[in-house]
Design a protein around this motif. Structure first.
Motif, PDB file in Angstrom:
ATOM      1  N   MET A   1      -1.486   6.184  22.449  1.00 32.67           N
ATOM      2  CA  MET A   1      -2.276   5.785  21.324  1.00 32.67           C
ATOM      3  C   MET A   1      -1.390   5.783  20.087  1.00 32.67           C
ATOM      4  SD  MET A   1      -5.603   7.511  19.495  1.00 32.67           S
ATOM      5  CE  MET A   1      -6.412   7.813  21.003  1.00 32.67           C
ATOM      6  N   ARG A   2      -1.650   4.838  19.205  1.00 31.33           N
ATOM      7  CA  ARG A   2      -0.886   4.828  17.960  1.00 31.33           C
ATOM      8  C   ARG A   2      -1.839   4.841  16.784  1.00 31.33           C
ATOM      9  NH1 ARG A   2       1.765  -0.775  16.316  1.00 31.33           N
ATOM     10  NH2 ARG A   2      -0.177  -1.599  15.570  1.00 31.33           N
ATOM     11  N   SER A   3      -1.410   5.451  15.722  1.00 35.74           N
ATOM     12  CA  SER A   3      -2.193   5.499  14.494  1.00 35.74           C
ATOM     13  C   SER A   3      -1.684   4.423  13.555  1.00 35.74           C
ATOM     14  CB  SER A   3      -2.043   6.859  13.816  1.00 35.74           C
ATOM     15  OG  SER A   3      -2.542   7.873  14.644  1.00 35.74           O
ATOM     16  N   VAL A   4      -2.603   3.779  12.876  1.00 34.86           N
ATOM     17  CA  VAL A   4      -2.218   2.747  11.922  1.00 34.86           C
ATOM     18  C   VAL A   4      -2.902   2.985  10.593  1.00 34.86           C
ATOM     19  CG1 VAL A   4      -1.732   0.976  13.651  1.00 34.86           C
ATOM     20  CG2 VAL A   4      -4.022   1.180  12.723  1.00 34.86           C
ATOM     21  N   CYS A   5      -2.221   2.608   9.558  1.00 30.32           N
ATOM     22  CA  CYS A   5      -2.766   2.656   8.208  1.00 30.32           C
ATOM     23  C   CYS A   5      -3.447   1.308   7.960  1.00 30.32           C
ATOM     24  CB  CYS A   5      -1.613   2.877   7.224  1.00 30.32           C
ATOM     25  SG  CYS A   5      -2.146   3.108   5.528  1.00 30.32           S
ATOM     26  N   ILE A   6      -4.646   1.344   7.433  1.00 26.81           N
ATOM     27  CA  ILE A   6      -5.396   0.116   7.197  1.00 26.81           C
ATOM     28  C   ILE A   6      -5.749   0.009   5.719  1.00 26.81           C
ATOM     29  CG2 ILE A   6      -7.531  -1.111   7.735  1.00 26.81           C
ATOM     30  CD1 ILE A   6      -7.525   0.369  10.434  1.00 26.81           C
ATOM     31  N   LEU A   7      -5.520  -1.159   5.140  1.00 27.69           N
ATOM     32  CA  LEU A   7      -5.931  -1.374   3.761  1.00 27.69           C
ATOM     33  C   LEU A   7      -7.446  -1.428   3.693  1.00 27.69           C
ATOM     34  CD1 LEU A   7      -3.582  -4.168   2.360  1.00 27.69           C
ATOM     35  CD2 LEU A   7      -3.365  -1.706   2.133  1.00 27.69           C
ATOM     36  N   GLY A   8      -7.980  -0.905   2.613  1.00 25.56           N
ATOM     37  CA  GLY A   8      -9.418  -0.948   2.384  1.00 25.56           C
ATOM     38  C   GLY A   8      -9.722  -1.503   1.013  1.00 25.56           C
ATOM     39  N   GLU A   9     -10.976  -1.390   0.629  1.00 24.06           N
ATOM     40  CA  GLU A   9     -11.383  -1.977  -0.638  1.00 24.06           C
ATOM     41  C   GLU A   9     -10.714  -1.302  -1.839  1.00 24.06           C
ATOM     42  OE1 GLU A   9     -15.579  -0.880  -1.993  1.00 24.06           O
ATOM     43  OE2 GLU A   9     -15.675  -0.560   0.171  1.00 24.06           O
ATOM     44  N   ALA A  10     -10.412  -0.020  -1.744  1.00 27.79           N
ATOM     45  CA  ALA A  10      -9.765   0.667  -2.866  1.00 27.79           C
ATOM     46  C   ALA A  10      -8.382   0.076  -3.135  1.00 27.79           C
ATOM     47  CB  ALA A  10      -9.657   2.164  -2.590  1.00 27.79           C
ATOM     48  N   GLU A  11      -7.596  -0.113  -2.072  1.00 28.71           N
ATOM     49  CA  GLU A  11      -6.256  -0.695  -2.243  1.00 28.71           C
ATOM     50  C   GLU A  11      -6.343  -2.152  -2.683  1.00 28.71           C
ATOM     51  OE1 GLU A  11      -6.255   2.726   0.378  1.00 28.71           O
ATOM     52  OE2 GLU A  11      -7.273   0.810   0.661  1.00 28.71           O
ATOM     53  N   ALA A  12      -7.283  -2.887  -2.126  1.00 33.37           N
ATOM     54  CA  ALA A  12      -7.458  -4.287  -2.514  1.00 33.37           C
ATOM     55  C   ALA A  12      -7.825  -4.392  -3.987  1.00 33.37           C
ATOM     56  CB  ALA A  12      -8.522  -4.955  -1.645  1.00 33.37           C
ATOM     57  N   SER A  13      -8.667  -3.493  -4.441  1.00 33.45           N
ATOM     58  CA  SER A  13      -9.078  -3.493  -5.847  1.00 33.45           C
ATOM     59  C   SER A  13      -7.901  -3.227  -6.777  1.00 33.45           C
ATOM     60  CB  SER A  13     -10.165  -2.436  -6.059  1.00 33.45           C
ATOM     61  OG  SER A  13     -10.598  -2.413  -7.392  1.00 33.45           O
ATOM     62  N   VAL A  14      -7.024  -2.325  -6.371  1.00 34.21           N
ATOM     63  CA  VAL A  14      -5.822  -2.025  -7.164  1.00 34.21           C
ATOM     64  C   VAL A  14      -4.954  -3.276  -7.292  1.00 34.21           C
ATOM     65  CG1 VAL A  14      -3.638  -0.747  -7.102  1.00 34.21           C
ATOM     66  CG2 VAL A  14      -5.789   0.445  -6.737  1.00 34.21           C
ATOM     67  N   ALA A  15      -4.780  -3.993  -6.191  1.00 27.79           N
ATOM     68  CA  ALA A  15      -3.962  -5.216  -6.218  1.00 27.79           C
ATOM     69  C   ALA A  15      -4.607  -6.295  -7.074  1.00 27.79           C
ATOM     70  CB  ALA A  15      -3.742  -5.739  -4.801  1.00 27.79           C
ATOM     71  N   VAL A  16      -5.900  -6.498  -6.901  1.00 30.75           N
ATOM     72  CA  VAL A  16      -6.607  -7.512  -7.697  1.00 30.75           C
ATOM     73  C   VAL A  16      -6.501  -7.181  -9.181  1.00 30.75           C
ATOM     74  CG1 VAL A  16      -8.890  -8.455  -8.265  1.00 30.75           C
ATOM     75  CG2 VAL A  16      -8.173  -8.264  -5.870  1.00 30.75           C
ATOM     76  N   ASP A  17      -6.724  -5.928  -9.533  1.00 26.21           N
ATOM     77  CA  ASP A  17      -6.646  -5.528 -10.939  1.00 26.21           C
ATOM     78  C   ASP A  17      -5.258  -5.780 -11.516  1.00 26.21           C
ATOM     79  OD1 ASP A  17      -9.285  -4.703 -10.823  1.00 26.21           O
ATOM     80  OD2 ASP A  17      -8.805  -2.555 -10.753  1.00 26.21           O
ATOM     81  N   ALA A  18      -4.217  -5.429 -10.764  1.00 23.96           N
ATOM     82  CA  ALA A  18      -2.844  -5.618 -11.253  1.00 23.96           C
ATOM     83  C   ALA A  18      -2.535  -7.095 -11.443  1.00 23.96           C
ATOM     84  CB  ALA A  18      -1.851  -4.979 -10.286  1.00 23.96           C
ATOM     85  N   CYS A  19      -2.921  -7.917 -10.476  1.00 26.14           N
ATOM     86  CA  CYS A  19      -2.676  -9.359 -10.588  1.00 26.14           C
ATOM     87  C   CYS A  19      -3.485  -9.960 -11.739  1.00 26.14           C
ATOM     88  CB  CYS A  19      -3.041 -10.066  -9.275  1.00 26.14           C
ATOM     89  SG  CYS A  19      -1.981  -9.671  -7.877  1.00 26.14           S
ATOM     90  N   ARG A  20      -4.755  -9.602 -11.803  1.00 27.29           N
ATOM     91  CA  ARG A  20      -5.619 -10.136 -12.858  1.00 27.29           C
ATOM     92  C   ARG A  20      -5.108  -9.740 -14.243  1.00 27.29           C
ATOM     93  NH1 ARG A  20     -10.722  -7.846 -11.743  1.00 27.29           N
ATOM     94  NH2 ARG A  20     -10.012  -6.159 -13.071  1.00 27.29           N
TER      95      ARG A  20
END
Length: 139
Positions: A1-20
């Motif tokens: 089994m492997r563990s993966v990091c998944i982007l969620g709405e919090a990270e997406a919001s940070v990116a949108v805010d920075a770009c905007r």
């Protein structure tokens, strides 16, 4: 089994805010898309005055960058170099315009950020600001 990091709405919001914020600082309007590692949409922001075709294009740039694990413009340049069609890859959502960039962390592609509405060069520059904002959050 492997563990993966998944982007969620919090990270997406940070990116949108920075770009905007950067787009507003420059007095420009665009569409901003953030996808997960499969290219599926997490967030989409359409600024007032954004060209309408840019909405779907931003989504497809993010999808392309996440799926092929390369900037979306690389696909277009590769297709031009060998004379093939961008859709040769078997997916009509792939686009070859600059502006979508994959987000790598810990050796994994966690997703992508894309911008559409300006020149390809400026779209990519601003998308990378969104990626840097997420990476700063993760580190």
């Amino acid at each position: 089994m492997r563990s993966v990091c998944i982007l969620g709405e919090a990270e997406a919001s940070v990116a949108v805010d920075a770009c905007r914020d950067e787009l507003r600082r420059r007095g420009k309007a665009a569409a901003i898309a953030v996808s997960d590692g499969h290219g599926e949409l997490i967030a989409l922001w359409r600024m007032d005055g954004c060209p309408l075709p840019s909405i779907v294009i931003a989504q497809n740039k993010a999808y392309t960058a996440a799926r092929v694990r390369r900037p979306s413009g690389d696909i277009g340049r590769s297709a031009q170099a060998d004379g093939s069609d961008v859709h040769y890859h078997g997916d009509a959502r792939y686009v070859g315009w600059d502006g979508g960039a994959p987000l790598f962390h810990g050796g994994e592609c966690l997703g992508a950020v894309a911008v559409s509405g300006l020149s390809g060069e400026e779209d990519l520059e601003i998308a990378r600001i969104g990626i840097d904002a997420i990476l700063n959050l993760l580190d």
